[in-house]
Design a protein around this motif. Structure first.
Motif, PDB file in Angstrom:
ATOM      1  N   ARG A  65       0.913  -0.993   0.005  1.00  0.00           N
ATOM      2  CA  ARG A  65      -0.002   0.139  -0.005  1.00  0.00           C
ATOM      3  C   ARG A  65       0.778   1.221  -0.169  1.00  0.00           C
ATOM      4  O   ARG A  65       0.697   2.238  -0.720  1.00  0.00           O
ATOM      5  CB  ARG A  65      -0.874  -0.036   1.303  1.00  0.00           C
ATOM      6  N   SER A  66       1.979   1.268   0.971  1.00  0.00           N
ATOM      7  CA  SER A  66       2.879   2.374   0.981  1.00  0.00           C
ATOM      8  C   SER A  66       3.571   2.554  -0.534  1.00  0.00           C
ATOM      9  O   SER A  66       3.709   3.839  -0.975  1.00  0.00           O
ATOM     10  CB  SER A  66       3.797   2.254   2.046  1.00  0.00           C
ATOM     11  N   LYS A  67       4.139   1.489  -1.088  1.00  0.00           N
ATOM     12  CA  LYS A  67       4.643   1.733  -2.382  1.00  0.00           C
ATOM     13  C   LYS A  67       3.646   2.042  -3.459  1.00  0.00           C
ATOM     14  O   LYS A  67       4.282   2.948  -4.335  1.00  0.00           O
ATOM     15  CB  LYS A  67       5.386   0.144  -2.813  1.00  0.00           C
ATOM     16  N   LEU A  68       2.355   1.805  -3.396  1.00  0.00           N
ATOM     17  CA  LEU A  68       1.688   2.172  -4.389  1.00  0.00           C
ATOM     18  C   LEU A  68       1.446   3.635  -4.169  1.00  0.00           C
ATOM     19  O   LEU A  68       1.125   4.426  -5.032  1.00  0.00           O
ATOM     20  CB  LEU A  68       0.346   1.507  -4.374  1.00  0.00           C
ATOM     21  N   ASP A  69       1.295   4.257  -2.769  1.00  0.00           N
ATOM     22  CA  ASP A  69       1.189   5.651  -2.431  1.00  0.00           C
ATOM     23  C   ASP A  69       2.437   6.406  -3.197  1.00  0.00           C
ATOM     24  O   ASP A  69       2.096   7.489  -3.756  1.00  0.00           O
ATOM     25  CB  ASP A  69       1.040   5.715  -1.085  1.00  0.00           C
ATOM     26  N   LEU A  70       3.502   5.539  -3.018  1.00  0.00           N
ATOM     27  CA  LEU A  70       4.858   6.571  -3.435  1.00  0.00           C
ATOM     28  C   LEU A  70       4.589   6.643  -5.089  1.00  0.00           C
ATOM     29  O   LEU A  70       4.979   7.679  -5.530  1.00  0.00           O
ATOM     30  CB  LEU A  70       5.983   5.850  -3.005  1.00  0.00           C
ATOM     31  N   LEU A  71       4.208   5.501  -5.541  1.00  0.00           N
ATOM     32  CA  LEU A  71       4.054   5.593  -7.044  1.00  0.00           C
ATOM     33  C   LEU A  71       3.149   6.484  -7.641  1.00  0.00           C
ATOM     34  O   LEU A  71       3.212   7.067  -8.577  1.00  0.00           O
ATOM     35  CB  LEU A  71       3.852   4.052  -7.495  1.00  0.00           C
ATOM     36  N   SER A  72       1.989   6.650  -6.876  1.00  0.00           N
ATOM     37  CA  SER A  72       1.010   7.608  -7.558  1.00  0.00           C
ATOM     38  C   SER A  72       1.553   8.890  -7.497  1.00  0.00           C
ATOM     39  O   SER A  72       0.920   9.643  -8.112  1.00  0.00           O
ATOM     40  CB  SER A  72      -0.501   7.223  -6.493  1.00  0.00           C
ATOM     41  N   GLU A  73       2.419   9.163  -6.812  1.00  0.00           N
ATOM     42  CA  GLU A  73       2.997  10.502  -6.524  1.00  0.00           C
ATOM     43  C   GLU A  73       4.069  10.779  -7.555  1.00  0.00           C
ATOM     44  O   GLU A  73       4.404  12.074  -7.792  1.00  0.00           O
ATOM     45  CB  GLU A  73       3.358  10.538  -5.192  1.00  0.00           C
ATOM     46  N   THR A  74       4.219   9.951  -8.412  1.00  0.00           N
ATOM     47  CA  THR A  74       5.249  10.293  -9.638  1.00  0.00           C
ATOM     48  C   THR A  74       4.740  10.701 -10.806  1.00  0.00           C
ATOM     49  O   THR A  74       3.195  10.432 -10.717  1.00  0.00           O
ATOM     50  CB  THR A  74       6.267   8.917  -9.686  1.00  0.00           C
ATOM     51  N   ASN A  75       5.243  10.945 -11.894  1.00  0.00           N
ATOM     52  CA  ASN A  75       4.652  11.353 -12.889  1.00  0.00           C
ATOM     53  C   ASN A  75       4.052  10.062 -14.045  1.00  0.00           C
ATOM     54  O   ASN A  75       4.844   9.213 -14.246  1.00  0.00           O
ATOM     55  CB  ASN A  75       5.775  11.942 -13.931  1.00  0.00           C
ATOM     56  N   ILE A  76       2.868   9.923 -13.874  1.00  0.00           N
ATOM     57  CA  ILE A  76       2.125   8.783 -14.412  1.00  0.00           C
ATOM     58  C   ILE A  76       1.145   9.351 -15.346  1.00  0.00           C
ATOM     59  O   ILE A  76       0.608  10.367 -15.036  1.00  0.00           O
ATOM     60  CB  ILE A  76       1.664   7.692 -13.566  1.00  0.00           C
ATOM     61  N   ASP A  77       0.751   8.472 -16.172  1.00  0.00           N
ATOM     62  CA  ASP A  77      -0.392   8.838 -17.196  1.00  0.00           C
ATOM     63  C   ASP A  77      -1.742   8.460 -16.389  1.00  0.00           C
ATOM     64  O   ASP A  77      -1.848   7.724 -15.480  1.00  0.00           O
ATOM     65  CB  ASP A  77      -0.178   8.413 -18.497  1.00  0.00           C
ATOM     66  N   SER A  78      -2.831   8.914 -17.329  1.00  0.00           N
ATOM     67  CA  SER A  78      -4.172   8.294 -16.878  1.00  0.00           C
ATOM     68  C   SER A  78      -4.407   6.771 -16.694  1.00  0.00           C
ATOM     69  O   SER A  78      -5.007   6.120 -15.674  1.00  0.00           O
ATOM     70  CB  SER A  78      -5.204   8.959 -17.632  1.00  0.00           C
TER      71      SER A  78
END
Length: 437
Positions: A230-243
């Motif tokens: 869950r924490s890794k996904l939260d960190l990943l969601s804060e990076t530059n990602i597309d829709s």
């Protein structure tokens, strides 16, 4: 019916069945022996009279006053030298039925043939039967009295170790981790039973401890990797990602939350099955109900669902506070999740029962399947199928009865607090159906 009472009834039944048969056999044998003894006596009398005649003595002195008749015969003696005649007739003097035995003996004394007859009245079969019947009645009454007193004595003395074993079993609790203490006994069967019960309870305690340790360890160990993911996904969601990547991350987060919910629910079910929520203190169920309803006001507003309630006051229940909150919360969330747009929810609480009703579509699976784990309809994909299973388990632990009905567009889950003994199982109305978890 108790075992001792069954044995007593069987014993008394055998006595009642065998007594008439033995009585008839005894009457026949007694009558036969009495008749034989009387016949032998009269034959001896006839032989004695014949010896007196052969000796030239007059038998008057012996036959005087005795039922003996001496007759001189003309012609040869019959082949049967002793003839026995039994007569049953009604005596005119006594006015009752009499039974007489006559013994006719034939002798050749010198050049003369004699018939010597003796007779006597013997006891009738009816008199023997009446005397035996009177004896048998008293015998049966004494047997019943003796068996009843003996059964009570056996119950207190012989079955005392068995009763002590049953009391020990009632008091035995796996969670106390204390071995089963059983009384010593000299009865072989009870000693073997106690040995088997000790082995069985010791094995149950070992299995219970192993299962409890596994479930607790599994739940604890699963929470750690889930928290990391869950924490890794939260960190990943804060990076530059597309829709597209954001949608995938959102799906993974939902799946992790559902997995965490399943883990907590299964752990709760395990604890319920292990009866780890026992309590002797009562809570005010009405207050807990109001608190839980207040927790769901935002969700109700979001889904535009109207809730009405009728809650009686001062309703104490002996239930663990955590279980009471989970019970009401699961029913409320179930009613909201499976409701329709701008639907209705009705909550009713009385001293006898607690009912949560909601509008919704008809169920799509059989009613009896709804309380099983992971059983749900396809109305709501967010459900994991454990809500009603947990509710059912809580009801069973606390001795409540639960029913689920669907009628005229309304789903109703009703919990009866003090049901009759035969209603402690989960029941459902056959013609109605229920919603899924």
């Amino acid at each position: 019916m108790k075992l001792l009472n069954k044995v007593t009834i069987w014993f008394v039944g055998i006595v009642f069945l065998t007594t008439p048969v033995t009585m008839l056999i005894s009457r026949h044998n007694i009558k036969k022996k009495l008749d034989q003894a009387e016949v032998e006596r009269m034959r001896e009398v006839n032989d004695r009279v014949a010896r007196q005649l052969a000796a030239g003595e007059k038998p008057d002195r012996y036959t005087h006053g005795r039922p003996i008749a001496i007759t001189t015969l003309q012609g040869p003696l019959p082949e049967n030298k002793v003839q026995i005649v039994k007569d049953n007739y009604v005596s005119e003097d006594l006015g009752q039925k009499e039974c007489r035995i006559t013994v006719n003996s034939f002798y050749q004394i010198g050049d003369k043939a004699y018939e010597i007859s003796s007779f006597n009245y013997v006891i009738k079969s009816e008199e023997i039967f009446r005397g035996m019947l009177n004896t048998v009645v008293w015998k049966i009454l004494l047997i019943l009295l003796g068996v009843s007193l003996t059964a009570r004595l056996l119950s207190k003395v012989v079955f005392r170790p068995f009763h002590s074993t049953m009391k020990a079993l009632y008091k035995f609790d796996l969670k106390q981790k204390q071995p089963l203490e059983l009384p010593n006994t000299s009865t072989t069967e009870f000693r073997e039973l106690n040995t088997f019960l000790r082995k069985m309870t010791d094995k149950a305690m070992e299995d219970y401890a192993a299962v409890k340790e596994f479930s607790e360890n599994a739940s604890h160990e699963l929470q750690t990797p889930l928290a990391v993911i869950r924490s890794k996904l939260d960190l990943l969601s804060e990076t530059n990602i597309d829709s597209t990547q954001a949608a995938l991350i959102g799906d993974m987060q939902n799946a992790i939350e559902k997995l965490s919910h399943i883990n907590r629910s299964l752990l709760l079910l395990t604890k319920l099955e292990n009866q780890e929520f026992k309590t002797n203190e009562s809570i005010k169920f009405c207050r807990v109900t109001k608190d839980v309803i207040a927790m769901y006001e935002d969700w109700l507003t979001l889904k535009e669902i109207t809730l009405t309630h009728s809650l009686d006051k001062n309703i104490p229940l002996i239930i663990h506070p955590t279980l009471a909150e989970i019970l009401i919360s699961n029913l409320m969330s179930n009613a909201i999740r499976h409701n329709q747009e701008k639907g209705l929810i009705r909550v009713e609480l009385t001293k006898k029962d607690f009912c949560v009703s909601n509008t919704g579509l008809p169920p799509q699976i059989p009613t009896q399947e709804l309380f099983k784990r992971f059983k749900k309809s396809n109305q709501c994909n967010e459900s994991i199928g454990l809500g009603l299973a947990i509710v059912k388990q809580i009801c069973e632990v606390n001795g409540f009865a639960i029913t689920y009905q669907y009628s005229k567009g309304w789903h109703s889950v009703r919990i009866v607090f003090d049901p009759p003994k035969k209603e402690l199982n989960v029941t459902a109305v056959p013609e109605l159906e229920a919603a899924e978890v």
